[in-house]
Design a protein around this motif. Sequence first.
Motif, PDB file in Angstrom:
ATOM      1  N   CYS A   9       0.815  -1.225   0.000  1.00  0.00           N
ATOM      2  CA  CYS A   9       0.000   0.000   0.000  1.00  0.00           C
ATOM      3  C   CYS A   9       0.847   1.273   0.000  1.00  0.00           C
ATOM      4  O   CYS A   9       0.322   2.361  -0.216  1.00  0.00           O
ATOM      5  CB  CYS A   9      -0.944   0.003   1.197  1.00  0.00           C
ATOM      6  SG  CYS A   9      -2.202  -1.281   1.113  1.00  0.00           S
ATOM      7  N   VAL A  10       2.141   1.145   0.251  1.00  0.00           N
ATOM      8  CA  VAL A  10       2.999   2.330   0.275  1.00  0.00           C
ATOM      9  C   VAL A  10       2.994   3.034  -1.087  1.00  0.00           C
ATOM     10  O   VAL A  10       3.106   4.259  -1.157  1.00  0.00           O
ATOM     11  CB  VAL A  10       4.439   1.966   0.721  1.00  0.00           C
ATOM     12  CG1 VAL A  10       5.209   1.249  -0.364  1.00  0.00           C
ATOM     13  CG2 VAL A  10       5.194   3.215   1.163  1.00  0.00           C
ATOM     14  N   LEU A  11       2.814   2.287  -2.161  1.00  0.00           N
ATOM     15  CA  LEU A  11       2.788   2.903  -3.494  1.00  0.00           C
ATOM     16  C   LEU A  11       1.583   3.826  -3.633  1.00  0.00           C
ATOM     17  O   LEU A  11       1.714   4.960  -4.116  1.00  0.00           O
ATOM     18  CB  LEU A  11       2.793   1.825  -4.588  1.00  0.00           C
ATOM     19  CG  LEU A  11       4.049   0.963  -4.631  1.00  0.00           C
ATOM     20  CD1 LEU A  11       3.883  -0.188  -5.611  1.00  0.00           C
ATOM     21  CD2 LEU A  11       5.272   1.793  -4.981  1.00  0.00           C
ATOM     22  N   ALA A  12       0.420   3.371  -3.186  1.00  0.00           N
ATOM     23  CA  ALA A  12      -0.780   4.216  -3.223  1.00  0.00           C
ATOM     24  C   ALA A  12      -0.620   5.415  -2.284  1.00  0.00           C
ATOM     25  O   ALA A  12      -1.036   6.534  -2.608  1.00  0.00           O
ATOM     26  CB  ALA A  12      -2.015   3.401  -2.841  1.00  0.00           C
ATOM     27  N   LYS A  13       0.007   5.191  -1.133  1.00  0.00           N
ATOM     28  CA  LYS A  13       0.233   6.262  -0.157  1.00  0.00           C
ATOM     29  C   LYS A  13       1.111   7.359  -0.762  1.00  0.00           C
ATOM     30  O   LYS A  13       0.833   8.548  -0.628  1.00  0.00           O
ATOM     31  CB  LYS A  13       0.875   5.667   1.101  1.00  0.00           C
ATOM     32  CG  LYS A  13       1.263   6.641   2.165  1.00  0.00           C
ATOM     33  CD  LYS A  13       0.121   7.386   2.752  1.00  0.00           C
ATOM     34  CE  LYS A  13      -0.764   6.545   3.607  1.00  0.00           C
ATOM     35  NZ  LYS A  13      -1.889   7.310   4.155  1.00  0.00           N
ATOM     36  N   LEU A  14       2.165   6.965  -1.457  1.00  0.00           N
ATOM     37  CA  LEU A  14       3.047   7.939  -2.105  1.00  0.00           C
ATOM     38  C   LEU A  14       2.309   8.706  -3.199  1.00  0.00           C
ATOM     39  O   LEU A  14       2.437   9.931  -3.301  1.00  0.00           O
ATOM     40  CB  LEU A  14       4.286   7.238  -2.690  1.00  0.00           C
ATOM     41  CG  LEU A  14       5.308   6.750  -1.663  1.00  0.00           C
ATOM     42  CD1 LEU A  14       6.292   5.790  -2.314  1.00  0.00           C
ATOM     43  CD2 LEU A  14       6.036   7.916  -1.015  1.00  0.00           C
ATOM     44  N   ARG A  15       1.522   7.994  -4.009  1.00  0.00           N
ATOM     45  CA  ARG A  15       0.745   8.667  -5.076  1.00  0.00           C
ATOM     46  C   ARG A  15      -0.221   9.674  -4.476  1.00  0.00           C
ATOM     47  O   ARG A  15      -0.344  10.810  -4.960  1.00  0.00           O
ATOM     48  CB  ARG A  15      -0.033   7.637  -5.904  1.00  0.00           C
ATOM     49  CG  ARG A  15       0.765   6.908  -6.928  1.00  0.00           C
ATOM     50  CD  ARG A  15      -0.116   6.148  -7.924  1.00  0.00           C
ATOM     51  NE  ARG A  15      -1.084   5.281  -7.289  1.00  0.00           N
ATOM     52  CZ  ARG A  15      -0.887   4.004  -7.009  1.00  0.00           C
ATOM     53  NH1 ARG A  15       0.259   3.436  -7.313  1.00  0.00           N
ATOM     54  NH2 ARG A  15      -1.830   3.277  -6.429  1.00  0.00           N
ATOM     55  N   GLU A  16      -0.907   9.272  -3.407  1.00  0.00           N
ATOM     56  CA  GLU A  16      -1.877  10.148  -2.743  1.00  0.00           C
ATOM     57  C   GLU A  16      -1.191  11.408  -2.212  1.00  0.00           C
ATOM     58  O   GLU A  16      -1.687  12.523  -2.374  1.00  0.00           O
ATOM     59  CB  GLU A  16      -2.536   9.379  -1.599  1.00  0.00           C
ATOM     60  CG  GLU A  16      -3.470  10.212  -0.738  1.00  0.00           C
ATOM     61  CD  GLU A  16      -3.920   9.469   0.531  1.00  0.00           C
ATOM     62  OE1 GLU A  16      -4.815  10.000   1.202  1.00  0.00           O
ATOM     63  OE2 GLU A  16      -3.374   8.397   0.859  1.00  0.00           O
ATOM     64  N   PHE A  17      -0.035  11.231  -1.594  1.00  0.00           N
ATOM     65  CA  PHE A  17       0.679  12.377  -1.023  1.00  0.00           C
ATOM     66  C   PHE A  17       1.152  13.338  -2.110  1.00  0.00           C
ATOM     67  O   PHE A  17       0.966  14.546  -2.013  1.00  0.00           O
ATOM     68  CB  PHE A  17       1.864  11.904  -0.179  1.00  0.00           C
ATOM     69  CG  PHE A  17       2.536  13.028   0.549  1.00  0.00           C
ATOM     70  CD1 PHE A  17       1.995  13.518   1.723  1.00  0.00           C
ATOM     71  CD2 PHE A  17       3.691  13.609   0.056  1.00  0.00           C
ATOM     72  CE1 PHE A  17       2.593  14.577   2.399  1.00  0.00           C
ATOM     73  CE2 PHE A  17       4.298  14.666   0.722  1.00  0.00           C
ATOM     74  CZ  PHE A  17       3.742  15.151   1.896  1.00  0.00           C
ATOM     75  N   VAL A  18       1.744  12.795  -3.158  1.00  0.00           N
ATOM     76  CA  VAL A  18       2.270  13.642  -4.237  1.00  0.00           C
ATOM     77  C   VAL A  18       1.141  14.383  -4.953  1.00  0.00           C
ATOM     78  O   VAL A  18       1.297  15.537  -5.343  1.00  0.00           O
ATOM     79  CB  VAL A  18       3.100  12.794  -5.235  1.00  0.00           C
ATOM     80  CG1 VAL A  18       3.439  13.573  -6.484  1.00  0.00           C
ATOM     81  CG2 VAL A  18       4.376  12.286  -4.565  1.00  0.00           C
ATOM     82  N   ALA A  19      -0.022  13.743  -5.092  1.00  0.00           N
ATOM     83  CA  ALA A  19      -1.144  14.346  -5.817  1.00  0.00           C
ATOM     84  C   ALA A  19      -1.970  15.302  -4.960  1.00  0.00           C
ATOM     85  O   ALA A  19      -2.850  15.986  -5.482  1.00  0.00           O
ATOM     86  CB  ALA A  19      -2.048  13.237  -6.356  1.00  0.00           C
TER      87      ALA A  19
END
Length: 133
Positions: free
Chosen positions: A70-80
């Motif tokens: 889930c860290v990949l989705a977490k990073l995408r969410e933060f950057v976006a």
Amino acid sequence: ELPTMKMLLSLIALLSAALLANAAPPTCYSRVLSLSKEITESFKELQTSKAVDSCVAMLPSLYLDIHNYCVLAKLREFVAYPRCERVLEVSELKEKARSLYTIMISYCRRDLVFLTDDCNALESPILSPVEPS
């Protein structure tokens, strides 16, 4: 005299080899691990900083565990996240998060092993006993 010189040269060679072993380039895994720790620490500092805009309180949480898929989705969410563009520290953090995401999905894709896909674990992390709560 001669055996002492050989022993000294052997010792120097051994110490040189040890130094070279420690100077090995970082692996993909070690780079991802260190960058995720750096980002998590920067986020904690940002949250406790008094000088930063109130929008920081609204940012998505950024506890990173590179062994959790889930860290990949977490990073995408933060950057976006659309707010806080004018806060330099947030922009820098978003850039680091973008770099980590890119490294994970492209350069290190084959080197990483995800041990879990528990997305809730990234929302409310359990602190290890060595970390102050």
